[in-house]
Motif scaffolding. Structure first.
Motif, PDB file in Angstrom:
ATOM      1  N   UNK A 265       6.225   7.192   8.226  1.00  0.00           N
ATOM      2  CA  UNK A 265       6.828   7.752   7.890  1.00  0.00           C
ATOM      3  C   UNK A 265       6.908   8.934   7.297  1.00  0.00           C
ATOM      4  N   UNK A 266       7.149   9.751   6.705  1.00  0.00           N
ATOM      5  CA  UNK A 266       7.052  10.979   5.902  1.00  0.00           C
ATOM      6  C   UNK A 266       6.939  11.091   4.532  1.00  0.00           C
ATOM      7  N   UNK A 267       5.820  12.028   4.180  1.00  0.00           N
ATOM      8  CA  UNK A 267       5.857  12.410   2.909  1.00  0.00           C
ATOM      9  C   UNK A 267       6.242  14.120   2.462  1.00  0.00           C
ATOM     10  N   UNK A 274       2.352   9.363  -5.396  1.00  0.00           N
ATOM     11  CA  UNK A 274       0.656  10.691  -6.410  1.00  0.00           C
ATOM     12  C   UNK A 274      -0.567  10.163  -6.724  1.00  0.00           C
ATOM     13  N   UNK A 275      -1.393  11.062  -7.284  1.00  0.00           N
ATOM     14  CA  UNK A 275      -2.366  10.239  -7.702  1.00  0.00           C
ATOM     15  C   UNK A 275      -2.667  10.411  -9.479  1.00  0.00           C
ATOM     16  N   UNK A 276      -4.152  10.761  -9.294  1.00  0.00           N
ATOM     17  CA  UNK A 276      -4.861  10.583 -10.817  1.00  0.00           C
ATOM     18  C   UNK A 276      -6.352  11.430 -10.973  1.00  0.00           C
ATOM     19  N   UNK A 277      -6.972  12.083 -11.304  1.00  0.00           N
ATOM     20  CA  UNK A 277      -7.762  12.583 -11.648  1.00  0.00           C
ATOM     21  C   UNK A 277      -7.925  13.576 -10.978  1.00  0.00           C
ATOM     22  N   UNK A 278      -7.137  14.612  -9.928  1.00  0.00           N
ATOM     23  CA  UNK A 278      -7.773  15.649  -8.757  1.00  0.00           C
ATOM     24  C   UNK A 278      -9.086  15.790  -8.750  1.00  0.00           C
ATOM     25  N   UNK A 327       1.159  19.722  -9.759  1.00  0.00           N
ATOM     26  CA  UNK A 327       2.496  19.554  -9.075  1.00  0.00           C
ATOM     27  C   UNK A 327       2.115  19.932  -7.252  1.00  0.00           C
ATOM     28  N   UNK A 328       2.206  19.213  -6.590  1.00  0.00           N
ATOM     29  CA  UNK A 328       1.940  19.604  -5.032  1.00  0.00           C
ATOM     30  C   UNK A 328       2.927  18.962  -3.726  1.00  0.00           C
ATOM     31  N   UNK A 329       3.123  18.891  -2.976  1.00  0.00           N
ATOM     32  CA  UNK A 329       3.873  19.137  -1.989  1.00  0.00           C
ATOM     33  C   UNK A 329       3.709  16.935  -1.652  1.00  0.00           C
ATOM     34  N   UNK A 330       3.099  16.735  -2.116  1.00  0.00           N
ATOM     35  CA  UNK A 330       3.062  15.137  -2.038  1.00  0.00           C
ATOM     36  C   UNK A 330       4.002  14.256  -2.439  1.00  0.00           C
ATOM     37  N   UNK A 331       5.323  15.200  -3.731  1.00  0.00           N
ATOM     38  CA  UNK A 331       6.238  14.629  -4.543  1.00  0.00           C
ATOM     39  C   UNK A 331       7.389  15.584  -4.028  1.00  0.00           C
ATOM     40  N   UNK A 332       7.997  15.053  -3.953  1.00  0.00           N
ATOM     41  CA  UNK A 332       9.916  15.385  -3.451  1.00  0.00           C
ATOM     42  C   UNK A 332      11.140  14.287  -4.402  1.00  0.00           C
TER      43      UNK A 332
END
Length: 353
Positions: A265-267, A274-278, A327-332
């Motif tokens: 799969x492509x992300x 999306x995560x939590x904590x950075x 916001x980074x590349x893992x959400x679109x």
């Protein structure tokens, strides 16, 4: 070992005069103070902190009890606490509980035997509504600041915490604005209040968007990368048809993303994550992770501010600090078709990594 009487003999003054001079008492002249301090330095005098503590009833020690010294969340908080404690003239003792209540109790009792002036404590959460060691802390009136949410067994203490509910709500809103309607949620251990809040933030955002909260999209995923990967494979096997995954923390999100990528799969083209904590790894994962940045250093500073109030006999309010959506590349944008569906074949995907 150089003693006060050794300095007094060399300086030709009384032991009491030496003691007062080294503590900057105003009834000792400036010239005498300077001479005694210089002589003490030349002789290599080191104050006996234990004896001083017995006189003042203060040991100038703080105890910090956290799950693990390698925790990417708690380690920055400890650094912040230590820096500010140093400015106050305090030393910091650190112990790790590995989230085991019995080990936590042993650590706390050791610190009590060292007569620490205050405790910073990340609780090892349990389902019980009472815990004897916390009752003892309260009965002894030990100044205690919780690093995280209070639970029933420790709600008699003040805390500093991230506003996990609002942060998780913001993450779900971010995914909804990208057009996602089938958003899976990978939960943490629900005995932990922060995990409960993050799940509730997700649910609240869906309800406000007039979307049904589908329990088939909620997966138990623990806290680790490995558990996140297993939850992702379970999601595929159960034909969840999610277009996005919101994880309870970055480790779970990274485990999930890694498993999805290994399945072809492509992300984020097929599935957003999306995560939590950075945590540091979230920015440098092969698909940089959208996440909530917890104010770790500010939480540590806020904890020390609360401790200062407690040491003055005041009771501060619990502090809830906001997290920032990164916001980074893992959400679109949500894909037109459910890519997880095409992975589900007649043979189940192996659920071990």
């Amino acid at each position: 070992m150089v003693r006060l009487k050794d300095i007094a003999k060399r300086a030709g003054v009384s032991v009491m005069t030496v003691s007062k001079a080294l503590r900057d008492w105003p009834d000792v002249g400036a010239t005498t103070k300077t001479r005694i301090k210089l002589l003490a330095q030349q002789l290599g005098y080191v104050p006996d902190s234990t004896a001083q503590g017995l006189r003042s009833r203060r040991t100038k020690l703080f105890g910090v009890v956290i799950p693990s010294l390698t925790s990417p969340i708690y380690s920055p908080m400890v650094l912040s606490i230590e820096e500010r404690a140093y400015e106050m003239g305090y030393d910091v003792l650190v112990a790790q509980t590995m989230d085991i209540p019995e080990r936590e109790e042993a650590c706390l009792r050791r610190f009590l035997s060292r007569r620490v002036d205050g405790l910073f404590l990340a609780p090892a959460y349990r389902m019980a509504t009472e815990a004897r060691v916390y009752q003892d802390l309260h009965a002894r009136r030990v100044p205690t600041v919780l690093l995280g949410h209070a639970a029933p067994f420790c709600n008699q203490f003040i805390s500093v915490e991230t506003d996990d509910l609002a942060a998780s709500y913001a993450a779900t809103q971010h995914l909804l604005k990208l057009g996602h309607k089938r958003i899976a949620f990978f939960t943490g251990p629900l005995a932990m209040p922060w995990a409960q809040e993050r799940l509730e933030g997700y649910r609240r955002a869906l309800r406000e968007a007039n979307l049904e909260v589908d329990d088939k999209l909620i997966f138990e995923a623990g806290r680790s990368i490995e558990e996140g990967g297993k939850a992702a494979l379970q999601m595929i096997n159960e034909s969840a048809e999610a277009t996005a995954v919101q994880a309870v923390n970055d480790s779970v999100a990274i485990g999930c993303a890694d498993a999805l990528l290994k399945q072809g799969l492509r992300i984020p083209q097929d599935v957003s994550v999306a995560g939590f904590g950075n945590i540091l790894l979230s920015e440098y994962f092969r698909v940089p992770l959208t996440t909530l940045s917890q104010p770790k250093l500010r939480l540590g500073a806020a904890a020390v501010e609360s401790m200062q109030q407690l040491l003055l006999g005041k009771r501060p309010e619990t502090k809830r600090l906001p997290a920032e959506l990164v916001v980074r590349s893992s959400t679109g944008i949500a894909p037109a078709t459910h890519s997880l569906r095409r992975l589900k074949t007649t043979a189940n995907i192996e659920t071990t990594l």
